[in-house]
Structure formats: C-alpha cells, structure tokens
Design a protein around this motif. Structure first.
Motif, PDB file in Angstrom:
ATOM      1  N   ALA A  70       0.825  -1.213   0.000  1.00 48.52           N
ATOM      2  CA  ALA A  70       0.000   0.000   0.000  1.00 48.52           C
ATOM      3  C   ALA A  70       0.859   1.264   0.000  1.00 48.52           C
ATOM      4  N   LYS A  81       2.084   1.921  -3.384  1.00 49.57           N
ATOM      5  CA  LYS A  81       1.006   2.406  -4.252  1.00 49.57           C
ATOM      6  C   LYS A  81       0.747   3.890  -4.025  1.00 49.57           C
ATOM      7  N   ARG A  82       0.768   4.271  -2.760  1.00 48.59           N
ATOM      8  CA  ARG A  82       0.520   5.692  -2.451  1.00 48.59           C
ATOM      9  C   ARG A  82       1.630   6.572  -3.017  1.00 48.59           C
ATOM     10  N   LEU A 111      -7.040   2.907  -6.782  1.00 45.82           N
ATOM     11  CA  LEU A 111      -6.589   2.843  -5.381  1.00 45.82           C
ATOM     12  C   LEU A 111      -7.707   3.192  -4.412  1.00 45.82           C
ATOM     13  N   GLU A 154      -9.630   0.045  -4.147  1.00 52.17           N
ATOM     14  CA  GLU A 154      -8.920  -0.949  -3.325  1.00 52.17           C
ATOM     15  C   GLU A 154      -8.877  -0.553  -1.858  1.00 52.17           C
ATOM     16  N   VAL A 156      -6.971   1.777  -0.692  1.00 55.56           N
ATOM     17  CA  VAL A 156      -5.602   2.180  -0.333  1.00 55.56           C
ATOM     18  C   VAL A 156      -5.561   3.670   0.000  1.00 55.56           C
TER      19      VAL A 156
END
Ligand code: TPP
Ligand code: MG
Length: 1087
Positions: A299, A302-303, A614, A617, A619
C-alpha cells in the motif's frame, strides 16, 4: 540451451516431417524411432546423446525397448561383453544391473554424463522431469505419450517466454500493436502441440488474424479455454526453466500453468529476452516475471506511486494553464515516464549508485527537470519569461574580479530553448536517504545525438572515480519511439556498450513510446516489429509495458535497475503510451491521426484511472487524492509567483558539467608555458623508443625494432619526427598529472603505421606493452584505444568524455580526415556551438589526416573549409592589439583550427590545450606524407622551455635577409610548404620568393600576417593551397588578409591552386601529379 536449440534446428531439415518437439523427444530418449531417420543422424555423429536402452531379454518391461532398436542393442551388448569400456557408461551401468539380476524396468540408470550442462545449455533433466532422478528407475513404465505431452508443455512454457510479448496487452489505446503484427504466433496455440492429436488448423485451433478481434472476443485467458478442456486439468511437472511454481509446487494443472504464464507474459508487460545468449541471465529474468506475486506492490508503494503520477500530471497541467501556447512538448499520455525514472533512480541508489547522467529528447524534459531532478520550479518557470541571462558576460567587462564574482567563466553566448538546456543537481534521495547527483546533458534538436555524449561523460566519471565496475556512476538514456528506431546513432551507441574502453557497464534506456513520431505512424516509420529492436543487437533485455498500468511500469523499472546492477549490461524499458496532444502544444493531431485521436479524446488520464483504482482498493480515500493534487498545485503557484519577480536567468543554473574549481582564481588571459625541459624530452623519448624492460621475454616484431632504433637515434641527435613529437606532448602532460586519452579507428598503431603506441608480443596472444603508460611511476594514466568503426558515435563519446574533467587531453583521430563528416552532427551541434548554446566548454582535439597525396576523392581532404566556415571569428575585425592578443583571440573563438607543418608545433599546440586557462575544441589537420618526410623534423631546441606554439612560421631563409628584393611572398599552410620549398630551390628562387606558413588558421593571426606582409614591401602576395579553390582555407583567409592589410593598401592577395571542383580530389594518379606540377608552376610563374 542455445546449443540444444541450434542442434534441433540444424537437424530438422534432415528429418522429413519432424517437428522440434519430436526431435527433442528423440534426443531425450536416445533412439531413433524409424530407420529413415537413423541414417542421417548417425552420419551427424550425435550418438553421444543416446541413453542406454535395456538388453533384449527384458524387452517387455523396459519402456525404452522396441523392435527397431534391438539390433543396435544387441551389437552394444556383445561389445560390452568383450570390453565394458567400449560402450557408453550408461550402457555399462545398464548391462551390469541387468546381469546382476535387476528386475524389469530397474536396470536403466540415467546416463551420468548427459546431465552436465554447459554454460548455455539447459540440463537434459530439465527437459523431462521424470529423468531428473538418477539411479535405478522407479520401475514405472514411461509412456511415450506422457513424455510427448510433458515436452509439449515444456515447449508451451518456452513459447510464452519467447513469444508471449507479442500477445501482451501493451497499447493503452487498444488500437495499435506495439510489434506492428496482428497475427498470433502458432507457438501460442495449443493445437500446435498436438494434444490429443488435434491437427493444426482445425476448428478447435484458435484462429486470430487481427488483434482487434482478439481484444473484442477474448481476454487473454480465454485463449486457453478454446483449447481442449480435458487437457486443462491434467497435471504436469514443472521444468527447471520456469519459476511459475510456488516453492512447494513442482507440478501444476495445465490450466494453472497457462494462467500463470498469461499473467507473467501476456498482460501489461511484454518481456523480450529469450534471444539472450546466457542461461543465467534468462533464468534471472524468468524468475523476476514468473514468480507468483513478483509484481505485487504494498500500500505504501502504491501511495507513493500515485503521488508521483499526480505530480507528473499536475506539472503539465500547470504549464498548460499558465502558458497556453508555449511549446513544452508535453508528456500527457506518458506521464508514467516520471515515476518510471524515479523508480529507476531510487532502486539504483539503493544498489549503490551515487551519480546518474541522463540524456533525453524534448518530450517531457521540463517535467523531468522538475520532478525527477527536482530543479527549483521557479528556475524552470523563468525560462518561459524570455529573460536575459544575468551571467551572459560582456567581454568589455572581462576582468578577473568580475569572473570570480560570478564564479563562472567568461562567456558570451546565444543560449538555447528551454527544453534543450542541461542541468546538474546534487540532492538527497528521499526514498533511500542517500545523496545522489543527477545531470541532464544539454542536447540539440537532433534526436539521439546526445546518446554517445552521455556515454562518454559517464565513462569518464567512472574512470576518474576509479569506478571500474560502474557501481557508482551510471547513465540513463531516454528516447522517443520514432527516433529510437530511426536514428543510426542509436545503433552506434549500442555497439560501444560492451567495448572495454567504451563501456559504461550498462545503460538503462527508457523509451517514451507514444506510438507516433510528429505526424508519422509507426507503420511508416520503421521496418522492425518493435521500436526497440535495435537493442537486441547487444543482447539487452527489453521490457515493453503498458504505461497505463503504473504498477507494471514500477515493476519493470525495478527489474531494469536490478539487471543493470547485477549484469552491468544495457536494458530497455519501452513505455507503450500515447500522446494526448499534438507534437507540440500548437499542433492539431486530428489532421493526420483522426481515429487515434478520437480514441485519445475519450481516454481517462492515467492519474484518474490509478487514483480510482486505489480508492476502489481502499488504499487511499478520495480526499487524500484531492489533497495530494492541491498541495502540488500550491507548490507550483508559489514558484510561479517567485519566478515572476525574477528579472534575469542564470546560466550557471543550467550547466550540465560544472567544472568547480577549474576557473576560480585563474587569470583568464594568462597561459602557462608549453615548452618542456630537455631532460623530460630525453626521458620520454628514450622510454618511447624502448621495448619493455623485460624485453628478453617480450618478442617485438623486427619492423618495430627498426622503428624503435630509429626513434632512439633521433632522441640521441635531439630531433623528433611527428610520432615522437606527439609522444613527447602526451608524455609530458602525463608527467604533469594530465590524463591523456587517444581514441579512434586504429589509433593504437596509427592508420599510417607511424605511431605504435601498443607493442604486441609476437608469440603470445593479448600480451602487449604500452610505452607511454610506463614513463614515470607517478604519471597520469594514458589510454589509447582502437574504437569501433564509427565516427558519429565515437566522436560523440569522446566529446562527452572531455566534458567531465578539464584537466585531461582527449583526442579523437579519424582514420582519414575525410570521414569526419559522418560525425558532422557532433561537430555542428556540439563542438562548434556547444559553448554558445549551453555555456559548456570542451578541450577535445580532433586529429584529421589531411593532404592531397593522389589517393582519390575520399582519402585526401579533411575539408578544412567545413570547419573554418563554422568558426565564429569576424573576418572584418582586426582585434585590439594588446599584450594578450593571441590568448584573447583563443578565448573569443568557438574553436581552434590548425594545420601544423612541424612536429615541434604539433607538440606545442597539443600542450597548449592544457596550458590555456579555459577550454576550446581544437581541430588539427594532420599530415600523411610528412610523417616520414626527412625535412619534417624538429629539434629539441624548438620544444624546450623557452619555446612556444608558433601561429605563423615566417620565412627564415635567405629571402628574409633582404626583404626588399623579394618579389613574391607565398602564404600557405600544411605540407604544401615542403613542396613549394623544394620547387623554389629547384628554380633557384630562394632569394626572390619568401614562403610563410600559417599554422593556426583560426583564430587568424592578423597581427603576424600584417607584419609579414609589411616586411616585404615590394612583393606580390600569393595564397597557395593544394585543395580546390572552393575548398581549403582560401575563402576563409582571403577577407582576413584584407583586414590584416587594413584595406588601405593597394596590395592584394591572389589565389594559386587547383580550380573549383565538386569532388575534393581526382581519382587518377596521373591527373593528380599533373595538377600538383601545375600548382607549383603557377606558384612561381612570372619570376
Ligand atoms: C535528427 C532529427 N531529425 C528530425 C527531427 C525533427 N523532429 C522533431 S520531433 C520529431 C518526431 C520524434 O518522434 P519520437 O522520437 O517518437 O518522439 P515524440 O515526439 O513522439 O516524443 C521529429 C521528426 C529532429 N528533431 N531530429
Ligand atoms: Mg513518439
């Protein structure tokens, strides 16, 4: 693997109806299944691959035995009975086991020698897992069909690895094909593998001719569903050549195998690597793409990725809003370039890299400066304001204090457009918490021309840092798809990548592949399937990736950085993307690509898509996404306000190669001496004339021995020829701690066999001795290296090399000067104009063999006119006559052009490159016949401490004693002097004709020429050159002579020489001699 593959391919034509898979079965099983096939194979003498079949008595139970092999086995058995060693070890073992009473099926033992793979071979056990265990077999009969099917699965796996990239979903637009090929490889159709004997081409075969159809009809996995459903649940052992199994999975159902292969090779990443000739490297790549979960990102990752995409997109949007019609070559559609580069940099920094040198074209360059280099945004924004440069120095104000104040060197430049300027930044990498230096090299519009420059600069940095493995410094080259496949310099640069004296130990290439070049469709701009195919030449793996899948991009970039750090070889990341706008911000793309652009208009940006993903998801939240966006917007706004307050730009902010410490504290108009004490000359001369100290063991060629002896005699008589003069210049600089590098085609020996800087042991391979590397124990390193047969690439490389350290003499020699023009772009775009455009200096030396010797149109002229035409000196201005006349001229010119006629002058001009307090490119037309001309020699007296380079060598003979009676002064340059001198003597005109040589043509020695003209008041003035009238130095010197004579005089300079011509020289020896005789006759006519 390679051998096995070629072996199979090589055998194929010999076996009617054989397929590679069948042949592989044959190879593994070790016997030929029909007699027609046996004969040719036996003839090929490959029976060593045979494994032992069982003896005839156990035929029923032994899976290997069949009727056709019985005669063969019988022969073998008889032979073994006589002498066990006469048969292969596997037969020996088999017969022993059988004789000892092993039960049916248990006598077979895997052949011991077969399983030992060579460097590039796949172990045979990997082909058929059942054979992996050695020793007595399990006793289970091995069904031929099982082997066939396993081999088929093996072949399918291999097909995905080899050809899966053709099927990958790479184009975010879904309308194009990254490989320009709509067909489906037969290897990727299950029916090709004859499962359940389905012949290819039946209804069950997966027929596709258009990718579009494929997209519409079937997602990747659907392909497997079209295959025979009942085969899908059969479990197959995984061969050693795949990593799709989790640690505890040694076998998988076919459905799962196909699914995992699809995921690894046919989704958003297309991995092209199976052409690499290294099993280790292939396995390394397989592992990184096949291992389940290899591509997953946590995560936090991803951020960070989303934040980076947001910044990349935000930057373009901000520029678009503030400067609506300014060209910036926006990155929209390929915003992922920014996170991609950042990932490469992060990973490389983590792996120990401290300095990255980048070369890139126009597309997204400002974004790279802002978001990759983190160049202060206000510096970028001020470039849009069209401000004057604060440090664009006025020569009138040229004084030391002013220069020190600016802490940059004296410069009067013309600047360049914002998306060409370079930069250099040192900063903390926030991900790794390590310092990193980033340089983006300034480049011209000429696409890809910067590539070899970047490589040379990188190599030099590695060299000076002692980074012999390239662990600390690396390069990244960015490319456009059209330029990467279209420009030949890309190939020339690739071919340097693995050469010992040119390698940068791996470059990461990133292609911003927007599937268009200006207005041209890839189908019309390249013949290769992919735009990256040129990289295959050097076995570089190529990772194609759909740039609308940020996580896939991250993965390939990480792998690329790891690859480079592991193997120190080039790698390519192909970001398949699109260009949201026209070629630039004022272009209309619908004129030429209407369908593509209708689709593009409907495309959501990668930032929108990824943030939605995201959020989905869980996130990030919608608010967080907004927050990141707004924060960056605020940063841009603040920088914009700051930039508006700026009234000037600073060139020093845009330097790609700052030479800190080089200019500071130096008087910019003071040169150090170029003469050298006699003892040094002697010492270098002697070392240069000697074989290695352990000469007894080192066998020198007899011809070289003669050359060395002749050199030694010259040293003893205090004379030098061309080669000795050059060696003394190099040697004395090395002694002073100056690194010297001489590169070019055949420079080690010298095209004309005059140099011999590398002596070759005559009876031991690769054993060499370089005298100039062995002059003094504490000398600087000397590099002399034969290059690849390239001018554009190698000259570019050396220029880049010269940019790194001003305290180095970097020379590039052309084979013949005639060939420099294949590197014309480097000369025009960088050497002649680099300082003016980019505030960048270089002291590179070009050695261009030149002279009309009857060798035809292409081995005669280094085209002095071409260089002189590019010199920036004003022909009509006689510079102010101060004490610093000569050095100020050097300072003000863009390059120095010289044609030396003596070894001493050559010696001085080479040394002067380092003695100057600034750096200028030097073009020297070097001789051919003068290399051995008995008169073209110099005495030590012309090289010792008190001597210096002579811009002009005036007449010193009898004519100079009574100048009033001289009737003609001939001005000339280069080797024609010796011909004129001889002709004058033959004609008895030594008293009446003076011959003066111009050694430095640009900057033009106005002062000395004026004095020389004035010295002979009654003489007519002639310019004699051997080049044709529209060539050579004539049109350059003519107006300058006028200026030197200050236009007041009645006297005029007239031309003597060949007439105008389209070709630089005749191809006829006879014609050449005729022209040369005529030239001399014309020179002395009327006397
Ligand atoms: C050597 C050279 N030839 C021609 C051009 C003119 N030109 C500028 S951009 C461009 C298209 C480049 O396409 P591509 O490499 O795909 O980069 P993109 O603009 O698509 O990012 C061309 C032909 C150039 N700059 N350099
Ligand atoms: Mg393009």
């Amino acid at each position: 693997m390679y051998r096995t593959r070629s072996l199979v391919a090589g055998l194929l034509p010999l076996l009617p109806g054989a397929t590679p898979e069948r042949l592989a079965v044959w190879l593994v099983k070790g016997y030929v299944q029909n007699s027609s096939a046996r004969a040719p194979l036996a003839a090929l003498n490959i029976r060593q691959y045979s494994a032992a079949p069982p003896p005839p008595t156990q035929a029923a139970a032994e899976p290997f035995l069949n009727g056709s092999s019985s005669v063969y086995v019988e022969e073998m058995y008889n032979s073994w009975l006589q002498d066990p060693k006469s048969v292969h070890a596997s037969w020996d073992s088999f017969f022993r086991n059988a004789s000892a009473g092993a039960g049916p099926g248990q006598a077979y033992q895997a052949p011991p020698s077969l399983a030992v793979p060579g460097k590039h071979e796949i172990p045979i056990t990997a082909l058929v897992p059942q054979f992996a265990t050695s020793g007595v077999s399990t006793g289970l009969p091995i069904d031929e069909k099982i082997i066939d099917d396993h081999l088929a699965v093996q072949a399918i796996i291999r097909s995905y690895q080899t050809r899966g990239h053709h099927m990958a979903d790479l184009d975010p637009l879904g309308i194009n094909l990254a490989d320009l090929d709509a067909s489906v490889a037969p290897e990727l159709q299950l029916s090709s593998y004859h499962f359940d004997n389905i012949p290819p081409g039946t209804d069950n075969d997966f027929q596709l001719s258009k990718k579009q159809t494929y997209y519409e009809l079937a997602p990747p996995l659907a392909r497997s569903l079209l295959w025979q459903e009942k085969d899908m649940d059969r479990v197959f052992k995984l061969p050693a050549t795949t990593y799709i199994g989790k640690p505890d999975e040694r076998a998988l159902p076919l459905r799962e195998i196909l699914s995992r292969l699809e995921a690894a090779y046919c989704r958003h990443i297309g991995v092209e690597f199976m052409f690499i000739n290294s099993l280790e490297q292939c396995n390394w790549i397989r592992k990184r793409f096949e291992t389940p979960g290899a591509m997953s990102l946590d995560a936090e990752g991803k951020r960070l990725l989303l934040a980076r995409v947001t910044r990349a997109a935000g930057f373009e949007a901000f520029l678009a809003r503030k400067w609506t019609s300014e060209k910036r070559f926006g990155l929209e559609g390929c915003e992922m370039l920014i996170p991609a580069m950042k990932t490469i940099i992060d990973k490389s920094s983590e792996l120990g890299v401290e300095s990255i040198i980048m070369g890139m074209p126009h597309r997204g360059r400002l974004n790279v400066l802002a978001n990759v280099c983190r160049k202060p945004l206000e510096q970028i924004f001020t470039q849009f304001a069209g401000l004057e440069a604060a440090d664009d120095v006025n020569p009138e104000r040229c004084n030391l204090i002013y220069l020190i104040e600016l802490s940059i060197f004296l410069f009067k430049g013309s600047g360049d457009v914002k998306y060409h300027l370079g930069t250099y930044i040192e900063r903390l990498n926030r991900v790794t918490n390590k310092n990193i230096r980033l340089a983006v090299v300034a480049n011209p519009s000429h696409l890809e021309a910067v590539d070899p420059i970047v490589q040379g600069k990188t190599r030099a940095e590695q060299f000076y840092k002692g980074d012999s493995e390239g662990k600390k410094t690396m390069s990244i080259l960015l490319h456009g798809d059209a330029a990467f496949s279209g420009q030949g310099i890309v190939y020339e640069t690739f071919t340097l990548s693995d050469l010992p004296d040119y390698t940068t130990r791996g470059t990461i290439h990133v292609v911003a592949n927007n599937q268009i070049g200006f207005t041209t469709d890839p189908r019309h701009s390249r013949s290769s399937p992919y735009c990256t195919d040129v990289a295959r030449v050097v076995n570089a793996p190529i990772f194609h990736v759909n740039a609308d899948d940020p996580e896939a991009v991250m993965h390939v970039c990480k792998v690329a950085a790891e690859w480079r750090a592991t193997f120190h070889k080039d790698v390519v990341v192909d970001l398949v993307s699109y260009r949201r706008g026209g070629h630039n911000e004022i272009d209309e793309p619908m004129f030429t690509q209407p369908l593509m652009y209708s689709k593009i208009r409907k495309m959501k940006s990668v930032m929108d898509k990824y943030s939605a993903k995201l959020i989905d998801e869980g996130v990030v939240t919608k608010e967080e996404v907004e927050d990141v966006r707004n924060k960056y917007e605020k940063i841009c706004e603040e920088a914009y306000v700051k930039a508006q307050k700026e009234t000037q730009i600073r060139y020093k902010d845009w330097l790609d190669s700052p030479w800190s410490g080089f200019f500071e504290g130096k008087n910019p108009l003071k040169m150090s001496n170029t003469g050298v004490i006699e003892e040094t000359l002697k010492h270098i001369g002697k070392r240069f004339s000697s074989a290695p100290p352990n000469a007894a063991g080192f066998v020198v060629h007899k011809g070289i021995e003669r050359i060395l002896r002749a050199r030694m005699e010259m040293v003893e008589t205090r004379t030098v020829d061309w080669a000795l003069g050059e060696a003394m210049a190099f040697g004395s600089l090395l002694k002073e701690g100056i690194h010297v590098r001489l590169s070019g085609q055949d420079v080690e020996r010298g095209t004309f066999s005059h140099r011999h800087h590398v002596l070759h042991h005559q009876t031991s391979d690769k054993s060499t001795y370089k005298p100039l590397c062995n002059l003094y124990p504490d000398q600087a390193p000397y590099t002399v290296c034969n290059s690849s047969l390239s001018e554009f690439g190698v000259l570019g490389f050396e220029l880049g090399y010269s940019m790194t350290n001003p305290n180095a003499l970097v020379c590039w020699e052309a084979q013949f000067g005639d060939f420099f023009n294949t590197a014309q772009c480097i000369i025009d775009q960088f050497i002649a104009s680099g300082q003016s455009k980019w505030v960048r200096q270089s002291g590179i030396v070009l050695l261009l063999p030149h002279g009309m010797e009857g060798m035809g149109p292409e081995h005669s002229s280094a085209r002095p006119e071409r260089f002189l035409h590019a010199c920036s000196e004003d022909p009509e201005t006689f510079p102010a006559e101060t004490e610093e006349f000569a050095i100020r001229q050097l300072h003000d010119t863009n390059m120095i052009v010289a044609n030396c006629s003596t070894p001493a002058n050559y010696f001085h001009i080479l040394r002067r490159q380092i003695a100057m307090p600034f750096r200028k490119p030097l073009i020297i037309f070097t001789p051919k016949s003068l290399l051995r001309h008995p008169e073209a020699k110099s005495s030590f007296d012309e090289m010792v401490e008190t001597t210096e380079f002579r811009r002009v060598i005036p007449e010193t003979g009898v004519a100079s004693n009574e100048p009033e009676s001289v009737r003609k002064v001939i001005f000339c340059s280069g080797k024609v002097y010796y011909e004129l001198k001889k002709a004058r003597e033959e004609r008895g005109l030594d008293n009446t004709v003076a011959i003066t040589r111009i050694e430095q043509i640009c900057p033009f020695p106005f002062d000395l020429i004026r004095d020389e003209i004035n010295k002979y008041p009654n003489a007519e003035l002639k310019w004699v050159q051997e080049e044709h009238k529209n060539m050579g130095a004539w049109s350059f010197v003519q107006p300058r002579f006028e200026t030197a004579m200050q236009k007041s005089s009645e006297r005029r300079l007239s031309y003597v020489g060949r007439g105008v011509s389209a070709s630089p020289a005749t191809g006829s020896k006879r014609q050449h001699l005729k022209e040369a005789a005529q030239l001399l006759a014309d020179a002395f006519v009327g006397l």
